[in-house]
Design a protein around this motif. Structure first.
Motif, PDB file in Angstrom:
ATOM      1  N   ILE A  68       1.855  -8.708   5.308  1.00 55.55           N
ATOM      2  CA  ILE A  68       1.754  -8.138   3.963  1.00 55.55           C
ATOM      3  C   ILE A  68       1.569  -9.305   3.006  1.00 55.55           C
ATOM      4  O   ILE A  68       2.429 -10.185   2.932  1.00 55.55           O
ATOM      5  N   ASP A  69       0.434  -9.323   2.290  1.00 57.11           N
ATOM      6  CA  ASP A  69       0.227 -10.430   1.347  1.00 57.11           C
ATOM      7  C   ASP A  69       0.845 -10.080  -0.011  1.00 57.11           C
ATOM      8  O   ASP A  69       1.428  -9.006  -0.179  1.00 57.11           O
ATOM      9  N   GLN A  71      -0.361  -9.173  -2.782  1.00 55.95           N
ATOM     10  CA  GLN A  71      -0.892  -7.989  -3.462  1.00 55.95           C
ATOM     11  C   GLN A  71      -0.491  -6.696  -2.744  1.00 55.95           C
ATOM     12  O   GLN A  71      -0.746  -5.611  -3.232  1.00 55.95           O
ATOM     13  N   GLY A  72       0.112  -6.815  -1.559  1.00 58.11           N
ATOM     14  CA  GLY A  72       0.530  -5.645  -0.795  1.00 58.11           C
ATOM     15  C   GLY A  72      -0.485  -5.201   0.243  1.00 58.11           C
ATOM     16  O   GLY A  72      -0.312  -4.160   0.870  1.00 58.11           O
ATOM     17  N   THR A  73      -1.539  -5.979   0.453  1.00 60.19           N
ATOM     18  CA  THR A  73      -2.565  -5.646   1.436  1.00 60.19           C
ATOM     19  C   THR A  73      -2.043  -5.924   2.842  1.00 60.19           C
ATOM     20  O   THR A  73      -1.399  -6.938   3.083  1.00 60.19           O
ATOM     21  N   LEU A  74      -2.335  -5.006   3.750  1.00 60.39           N
ATOM     22  CA  LEU A  74      -1.896  -5.145   5.144  1.00 60.39           C
ATOM     23  C   LEU A  74      -2.991  -5.762   5.990  1.00 60.39           C
ATOM     24  O   LEU A  74      -4.174  -5.438   5.833  1.00 60.39           O
ATOM     25  N   THR A  75      -2.597  -6.634   6.905  1.00 60.00           N
ATOM     26  CA  THR A  75      -3.520  -7.154   7.911  1.00 60.00           C
ATOM     27  C   THR A  75      -2.861  -7.023   9.282  1.00 60.00           C
ATOM     28  O   THR A  75      -1.666  -7.267   9.438  1.00 60.00           O
ATOM     29  N   ALA A  80      -7.963  -6.596   8.157  1.00 60.67           N
ATOM     30  CA  ALA A  80      -7.437  -5.688   7.133  1.00 60.67           C
ATOM     31  C   ALA A  80      -7.287  -4.283   7.710  1.00 60.67           C
ATOM     32  O   ALA A  80      -8.135  -3.809   8.480  1.00 60.67           O
ATOM     33  N   ARG A  82      -5.816  -0.171   6.629  1.00 57.76           N
ATOM     34  CA  ARG A  82      -5.363   0.740   5.588  1.00 57.76           C
ATOM     35  C   ARG A  82      -4.016   1.337   5.981  1.00 57.76           C
ATOM     36  O   ARG A  82      -3.668   1.405   7.161  1.00 57.76           O
ATOM     37  N   ASP A  83      -3.283   1.816   4.975  1.00 58.14           N
ATOM     38  CA  ASP A  83      -1.976   2.424   5.228  1.00 58.14           C
ATOM     39  C   ASP A  83      -2.091   3.666   6.114  1.00 58.14           C
ATOM     40  O   ASP A  83      -1.210   3.929   6.941  1.00 58.14           O
ATOM     41  N   ARG A 112       7.227  -2.492  -1.322  1.00 59.84           N
ATOM     42  CA  ARG A 112       6.119  -2.430  -0.359  1.00 59.84           C
ATOM     43  C   ARG A 112       6.618  -2.772   1.044  1.00 59.84           C
ATOM     44  O   ARG A 112       6.314  -2.075   2.012  1.00 59.84           O
ATOM     45  N   ASP A 138      -4.512 -18.645   3.277  1.00 57.01           N
ATOM     46  CA  ASP A 138      -5.706 -17.906   2.834  1.00 57.01           C
ATOM     47  C   ASP A 138      -6.880 -18.222   3.709  1.00 57.01           C
ATOM     48  O   ASP A 138      -7.073 -19.219   4.260  1.00 57.01           O
TER      49      ASP A 138
END
Length: 138
Positions: A68-69, A71-75, A80, A82-83, A112, A138
């Motif tokens: 979880i970065d 910004q809340g983006t999942l990898t 990447a 999606r939820d 988050r 990054d």
């Protein structure tokens, strides 16, 4: 002239009807504050199933990293995700028996992280590890 000395009458000592209760109230308030502060700390617990004894089995499957970065983006292993797709991936991971490593950026919102952890728990993942508290590359 002879002086007559009369003995004065000493009034009866009656119990004091008014007791100063201010110190008692002060002590009770201090005890109340200490109890209010101490009870939540003592009653907060998180159930964790810890292994017992030395680990003799080496997991042959490499762990999957869910990150979880800030910004809340999942990898998922650097890809990447999606939820909406997360429960399906977690179900596949559970069936494979591989471990899940959860890596979170220190700047990510706790809400988050907590939501993702709830999804992981609902998926039935039992092999879960947390990667150190350092920024994601990054």
């Amino acid at each position: 002239m002879a002086r007559v000395v009369r003995a004065r009458r000493i009034p009866d000592t009656a119990p004091i009807g008014a007791i100063n209760i201010t110190p008692l109230i002060d002590v009770m308030l201090v005890l109340l504050v200490v109890i209010i502060i101490a009870i939540p700390i003592a009653s907060h617990e998180v159930p964790v199933d810890l292994p017992v004894g030395p680990s003799r089995v080496v997991d042959p499957l490499p762990p999957t990293v869910l990150a979880i970065d800030r910004q809340g983006t999942l990898t998922w292993n650097g890809e990447a995700v999606r939820d909406a797709a997360l429960p399906d991936r977690l179900a596949g991971l559970r069936q494979s028996g591989a471990a899940l490593h959860l890596q979170t950026d220190p700047e990510a919102r706790y809400e988050r992280f907590d939501g993702i952890l709830a999804v992981v728990k609902r998926a039935g993942i039992t092999k879960l590890g947390f990667v150190g508290n350092r920024p994601l590359e990054d």
